[in-house]
Design a protein around this motif. Structure first.
Motif, PDB file in Angstrom:
ATOM      1  N   MET A 229       0.814  -1.221   0.000  1.00 48.02           N
ATOM      2  CA  MET A 229       0.000   0.000   0.000  1.00 48.02           C
ATOM      3  C   MET A 229       0.850   1.275   0.000  1.00 48.02           C
ATOM      4  O   MET A 229       0.322   2.382   0.032  1.00 48.02           O
ATOM      5  N   GLY A 230       2.169   1.096   0.010  1.00 50.44           N
ATOM      6  CA  GLY A 230       3.060   2.251  -0.097  1.00 50.44           C
ATOM      7  C   GLY A 230       3.326   2.973   1.207  1.00 50.44           C
ATOM      8  O   GLY A 230       3.888   4.073   1.219  1.00 50.44           O
ATOM      9  N   PHE A 231       2.944   2.360   2.347  1.00 46.23           N
ATOM     10  CA  PHE A 231       3.165   3.020   3.642  1.00 46.23           C
ATOM     11  C   PHE A 231       4.586   2.789   4.154  1.00 46.23           C
ATOM     12  O   PHE A 231       5.107   3.577   4.928  1.00 46.23           O
ATOM     13  N   LEU A 232       5.185   1.661   3.750  1.00 48.30           N
ATOM     14  CA  LEU A 232       6.551   1.321   4.170  1.00 48.30           C
ATOM     15  C   LEU A 232       7.365   0.933   2.947  1.00 48.30           C
ATOM     16  O   LEU A 232       6.827   0.343   2.007  1.00 48.30           O
ATOM     17  N   THR A 233       8.674   1.192   2.977  1.00 47.99           N
ATOM     18  CA  THR A 233       9.538   0.629   1.936  1.00 47.99           C
ATOM     19  C   THR A 233      10.007  -0.739   2.428  1.00 47.99           C
ATOM     20  O   THR A 233       9.905  -1.048   3.635  1.00 47.99           O
ATOM     21  N   LEU A 234      10.555  -1.549   1.521  1.00 52.85           N
ATOM     22  CA  LEU A 234      11.041  -2.877   1.926  1.00 52.85           C
ATOM     23  C   LEU A 234      12.159  -2.770   2.953  1.00 52.85           C
ATOM     24  O   LEU A 234      12.239  -3.547   3.896  1.00 52.85           O
ATOM     25  N   ILE A 235      13.012  -1.760   2.764  1.00 53.05           N
ATOM     26  CA  ILE A 235      14.139  -1.564   3.704  1.00 53.05           C
ATOM     27  C   ILE A 235      13.598  -1.217   5.091  1.00 53.05           C
ATOM     28  O   ILE A 235      14.059  -1.749   6.106  1.00 53.05           O
ATOM     29  N   GLN A 236      12.581  -0.355   5.124  1.00 51.04           N
ATOM     30  CA  GLN A 236      11.986   0.016   6.418  1.00 51.04           C
ATOM     31  C   GLN A 236      11.341  -1.206   7.079  1.00 51.04           C
ATOM     32  O   GLN A 236      11.478  -1.406   8.292  1.00 51.04           O
ATOM     33  N   LEU A 237      10.654  -2.032   6.264  1.00 54.31           N
ATOM     34  CA  LEU A 237      10.017  -3.236   6.812  1.00 54.31           C
ATOM     35  C   LEU A 237      11.075  -4.146   7.438  1.00 54.31           C
ATOM     36  O   LEU A 237      10.885  -4.651   8.552  1.00 54.31           O
ATOM     37  N   ASN A 238      12.193  -4.326   6.741  1.00 58.10           N
ATOM     38  CA  ASN A 238      13.265  -5.163   7.286  1.00 58.10           C
ATOM     39  C   ASN A 238      13.832  -4.581   8.577  1.00 58.10           C
ATOM     40  O   ASN A 238      14.131  -5.319   9.518  1.00 58.10           O
ATOM     41  N   ASP A 239      13.944  -3.248   8.617  1.00 56.38           N
ATOM     42  CA  ASP A 239      14.415  -2.574   9.847  1.00 56.38           C
ATOM     43  C   ASP A 239      13.486  -2.892  11.016  1.00 56.38           C
ATOM     44  O   ASP A 239      13.927  -3.196  12.129  1.00 56.38           O
ATOM     45  N   VAL A 240      12.181  -2.799  10.744  1.00 52.31           N
ATOM     46  CA  VAL A 240      11.181  -3.007  11.795  1.00 52.31           C
ATOM     47  C   VAL A 240      11.237  -4.456  12.291  1.00 52.31           C
ATOM     48  O   VAL A 240      11.254  -4.705  13.504  1.00 52.31           O
ATOM     49  N   ILE A 241      11.314  -5.397  11.345  1.00 54.82           N
ATOM     50  CA  ILE A 241      11.342  -6.819  11.724  1.00 54.82           C
ATOM     51  C   ILE A 241      12.611  -7.138  12.533  1.00 54.82           C
ATOM     52  O   ILE A 241      12.568  -7.844  13.541  1.00 54.82           O
ATOM     53  N   THR A 242      13.732  -6.574  12.080  1.00 55.00           N
ATOM     54  CA  THR A 242      15.005  -6.800  12.796  1.00 55.00           C
ATOM     55  C   THR A 242      14.909  -6.253  14.222  1.00 55.00           C
ATOM     56  O   THR A 242      15.298  -6.917  15.187  1.00 55.00           O
ATOM     57  N   ARG A 243      14.347  -5.054  14.343  1.00 54.12           N
ATOM     58  CA  ARG A 243      14.214  -4.444  15.675  1.00 54.12           C
ATOM     59  C   ARG A 243      13.298  -5.292  16.560  1.00 54.12           C
ATOM     60  O   ARG A 243      13.573  -5.489  17.752  1.00 54.12           O
ATOM     61  N   GLN A 244      12.201  -5.802  15.959  1.00 52.67           N
ATOM     62  CA  GLN A 244      11.288  -6.663  16.723  1.00 52.67           C
ATOM     63  C   GLN A 244      12.026  -7.897  17.239  1.00 52.67           C
ATOM     64  O   GLN A 244      11.884  -8.273  18.406  1.00 52.67           O
ATOM     65  N   LYS A 245      12.800  -8.536  16.333  1.00 54.08           N
ATOM     66  CA  LYS A 245      13.515  -9.767  16.714  1.00 54.08           C
ATOM     67  C   LYS A 245      14.537  -9.476  17.803  1.00 54.08           C
ATOM     68  O   LYS A 245      14.675 -10.219  18.767  1.00 54.08           O
ATOM     69  N   ASN A 246      15.281  -8.389  17.613  1.00 54.57           N
ATOM     70  CA  ASN A 246      16.365  -8.075  18.548  1.00 54.57           C
ATOM     71  C   ASN A 246      15.859  -7.694  19.930  1.00 54.57           C
ATOM     72  O   ASN A 246      16.582  -7.837  20.914  1.00 54.57           O
ATOM     73  N   THR A 247      14.638  -7.163  19.987  1.00 51.56           N
ATOM     74  CA  THR A 247      14.140  -6.685  21.290  1.00 51.56           C
ATOM     75  C   THR A 247      13.080  -7.605  21.884  1.00 51.56           C
ATOM     76  O   THR A 247      12.549  -7.317  22.952  1.00 51.56           O
ATOM     77  N   HIS A 248      12.734  -8.712  21.178  1.00 52.94           N
ATOM     78  CA  HIS A 248      11.637  -9.560  21.660  1.00 52.94           C
ATOM     79  C   HIS A 248      11.974 -10.204  22.999  1.00 52.94           C
ATOM     80  O   HIS A 248      13.040 -10.778  23.187  1.00 52.94           O
ATOM     81  N   LEU A 249      11.031 -10.096  23.918  1.00 53.76           N
ATOM     82  CA  LEU A 249      11.218 -10.674  25.247  1.00 53.76           C
ATOM     83  C   LEU A 249      10.355 -11.936  25.356  1.00 53.76           C
ATOM     84  O   LEU A 249       9.128 -11.864  25.301  1.00 53.76           O
ATOM     85  N   TYR A 250      10.990 -13.087  25.466  1.00 58.07           N
ATOM     86  CA  TYR A 250      10.260 -14.342  25.614  1.00 58.07           C
ATOM     87  C   TYR A 250       9.801 -14.503  27.064  1.00 58.07           C
ATOM     88  O   TYR A 250      10.377 -13.902  27.975  1.00 58.07           O
ATOM     89  N   ILE A 251       8.787 -15.351  27.245  1.00 57.89           N
ATOM     90  CA  ILE A 251       8.197 -15.483  28.586  1.00 57.89           C
ATOM     91  C   ILE A 251       9.231 -15.985  29.601  1.00 57.89           C
ATOM     92  O   ILE A 251       9.247 -15.533  30.756  1.00 57.89           O
ATOM     93  N   GLY A 252      10.085 -16.884  29.167  1.00 57.22           N
ATOM     94  CA  GLY A 252      11.113 -17.393  30.094  1.00 57.22           C
ATOM     95  C   GLY A 252      12.037 -16.268  30.552  1.00 57.22           C
ATOM     96  O   GLY A 252      12.317 -16.132  31.753  1.00 57.22           O
ATOM     97  N   GLU A 253      12.479 -15.450  29.598  1.00 54.22           N
ATOM     98  CA  GLU A 253      13.361 -14.324  29.949  1.00 54.22           C
ATOM     99  C   GLU A 253      12.622 -13.317  30.824  1.00 54.22           C
ATOM    100  O   GLU A 253      13.197 -12.725  31.749  1.00 54.22           O
ATOM    101  N   ALA A 254      11.319 -13.126  30.521  1.00 55.88           N
ATOM    102  CA  ALA A 254      10.517 -12.188  31.329  1.00 55.88           C
ATOM    103  C   ALA A 254      10.425 -12.690  32.763  1.00 55.88           C
ATOM    104  O   ALA A 254      10.498 -11.903  33.715  1.00 55.88           O
TER     105      ALA A 254
END
Lengths: 288, 119
Positions: free
Chosen positions: A71-96
């Motif tokens: 829909m043109g709201f994000l570029t592919l590079i921005q999407l990859n940035d967002v996904i990478t940030r999500q992965k890098n900061t994700h807190l699993y229940i065990g770690e929580a």
């Protein structure tokens, strides 16, 4: 013996308290941002963009991220940035649980291993059909779309069990069925317990309680779920070059002994484990 | 207030649509038909402005009813509400037979009302 989530397993085993688990889940909710929220926090999109993409998602089988790009709201590079940030900061229940002081890092690894051993029977490594069958890509897609619709339409958390061929369809409270015709001939069945029928009804009717609803309405909601899934399966199949016509859904009340699979058919059974040991089944009765 | 007739064999979908229409403030639901034949009869007795109709119904299906309605009544505006909205051929056929739009299931209230208001 039931499907569990790691936190539930730990509480049942008396390893952590319910209050500690709630505290850890609250921490997860606070830290783990969904893709849209993360993209907003990173300044790439607005809340209005997410709403427009969510509306479009109701009629398109696309992940939010892909849709935001389309829909043109994000570029592919921005999407990859967002996904990478999500992965890098994700807190699993065990770690929580470690962060709230309910577990130590050393204990966490041991309990994770015990949990995996306990749940091994329910784990499915993707959609893996147990037999060679014509149009296997269509049946894999059908199961995949069913899983997605359980999440999106019914808002239920589940774990997909391993697909198996069966000779008898197991008894359950009710089944809703829809026949496919065209390039393939098969019957799509969803089998639910009484409790799951109520969950389906609450989601389809968008009501907090369905206590006063008639049996006819409750059954109709399961049929409508089947209708929504099969219509979307037919749409996906048409994109794959396969014509699948659908017929109006019907309900079946299987006898206590189950229903034998008719001759000349292969029955693929996909167990779907939901929450507290409750089970839904997707059955594809495919004409050989 | 524009009058809307809901046509769907599913009680739960009819309930959803009646609720959305009833709470909209600018539309009123004048009835619920369970198949295409009932829809044609109720179009005569209730004289709706808009018909929201399912495609896949037992008895007379939605596309057959649409074909008849577009010949019998040039005024009524028909919108198909269907899980088959993503099937290109069905979508095209509905529009060619005179449907004003096609709403795919599962639908959101905002989307339904936006489409009805655009008619």
């Amino acid at each position: 013996m039931a499907v569990k989530f790691f936190g539930q397993f730990l509480v049942e085993q008396g390893i952590v308290t319910r209050d500690a688990l709630v505290e850890a889940i609250d921490l997860q909710d606070h830290k783990n941002l969904k893709l849209g929220a993360m993209a907003v926090e990173m300044g790439y999109i607005t809340l209005a963009d997410i709403e427009r993409a969510h509306n479009a998602q109701m009629s398109k089988d696309m992940k939010l991220g892909d849709l935001l790009v389309e829909m043109g709201f994000l570029t592919l590079i921005q999407l990859n940035d967002v996904i990478t940030r999500q992965k890098n900061t994700h807190l699993y229940i065990g770690e929580a649980l470690v962060q709230v002081g309910a577990l130590t890092s050393e204990n966490l690894q041991k309990h994770l291993a015990d949990f995996k051993a306990d749940q091994a029977q329910y784990v499915s490594d993707g959609i893996d059909l147990p037999v060679k069958i014509a149009n296997s890509n269509i049946w894999e897609m059908t199961a995949d779309l069913t899983y997605k619709m359980i999440t999106r339409v019914l808002d239920l958390q589940f774990r997909a069990g391993k697909c198996a061929t069966v000779d008898v369809l197991a008894p359950n409270f009710m089944m809703a069925a829809m026949d496919f015709s065209g390039d393939v001939e098969a019957r799509y069945l969803i089998s639910v317990s009484e409790e799951l029928q109520q969950s389906v009804a609450r989601a389809i009717l968008r009501e907090g309680s369905v206590a006063g609803e008639s049996a006819e309405v409750l059954e109709d909601t399961v049929m409508e779920f089947v209708n929504v899934v099969c219509g979307n399966v037919a749409a996906k199949a048409s994109q794959m070059g396969v014509i699948m016509n659908i017929n109006p859904p019907v309900t079946i009340h299987p006898p206590a002994t189950g229903m034998p699979v008719p001759e000349g058919h292969t029955a693929l059974c996909f167990p779907i484990h939901i929450g507290d040991g409750d089970k839904m089944e997707l059955i594809l009765l495919i004409k050989n | 207030m524009k009058k809307v007739l809901v046509v769907d064999d599913s009680l739960s979908v009819a309930r959803q649509l009646e609720k959305i229409i009833g709470e909209s403030g600018d539309f009123v639901c004048v009835g619920h038909a369970k198949n295409g034949a009932e829809a044609i009869k109720m179009n005569h007795t209730e004289n709706p402005d808009i018909i929201c109709m399912d495609m896949n119904m037992p008895g007379m299906d939605g596309l057959t009813a649409l074909r008849t309605l577009s010949v019998m009544d040039k005024e009524v505006k028909v919108v198909m509400v269907t899980s088959l909205g993503g099937v290109g051929d069905k979508f095209t056929e509905a529009l060619k037979l005179g449907a004003k739009n096609v709403i795919s299931k599962p639908f959101e209230a905002d989307n339904v009302l936006r489409i009805l208001r655009e008619l």
